[in-house]
Design a protein around this motif. Structure first.
Motif, PDB file in Angstrom:
ATOM      1  N   MET A 190       1.164  -1.193  -0.006  1.00 49.50           N
ATOM      2  CA  MET A 190      -0.098  -0.133   0.416  1.00 49.50           C
ATOM      3  C   MET A 190       1.021   1.159   0.036  1.00 49.50           C
ATOM      4  O   MET A 190       0.501   2.131  -0.428  1.00 49.50           O
ATOM      5  N   ASP A 191       1.782   0.731   0.946  1.00 51.65           N
ATOM      6  CA  ASP A 191       3.087   2.794   0.570  1.00 51.65           C
ATOM      7  C   ASP A 191       3.628   2.548  -0.758  1.00 51.65           C
ATOM      8  O   ASP A 191       3.632   4.135  -0.564  1.00 51.65           O
ATOM      9  N   GLY A 192       3.575   1.552  -1.378  1.00 47.34           N
ATOM     10  CA  GLY A 192       4.117   1.539  -2.505  1.00 47.34           C
ATOM     11  C   GLY A 192       3.236   2.220  -3.577  1.00 47.34           C
ATOM     12  O   GLY A 192       3.957   3.505  -4.547  1.00 47.34           O
ATOM     13  N   LEU A 193       2.096   1.601  -3.581  1.00 52.29           N
ATOM     14  CA  LEU A 193       0.772   2.635  -4.156  1.00 52.29           C
ATOM     15  C   LEU A 193       0.793   4.921  -3.657  1.00 52.29           C
ATOM     16  O   LEU A 193       0.513   5.357  -4.710  1.00 52.29           O
TER      17      LEU A 193
END
Length: 54
Positions: A1-4
């Motif tokens: 989710m952090d990548g998004l």
């Protein structure tokens, strides 16, 4: 989710400058994923519906 989240933070200016293109691709990929999912899961859904009918 952090990548998004990081992706949208780094490319936010691009999305804001072209909202129509972003929305168009989001709808196309979203509906395409739904259609592919329905195609591959159609047999499983039919089996579950026949169980419910019984």
């Amino acid at each position: 989710m952090d990548g998004l989240i990081d992706f949208f933070q780094t490319n936010g200016a691009l999305v804001i400058s072209n909202p129509t293109a972003f929305a168009t691709f989001a709808v196309l990929f979203g509906s395409g994923g739904f259609v592919v999912g329905r195609y591959f899961l159609a047999e499983r859904i039919a089996n579950l519906e026949s169980r419910i009918a019984r």
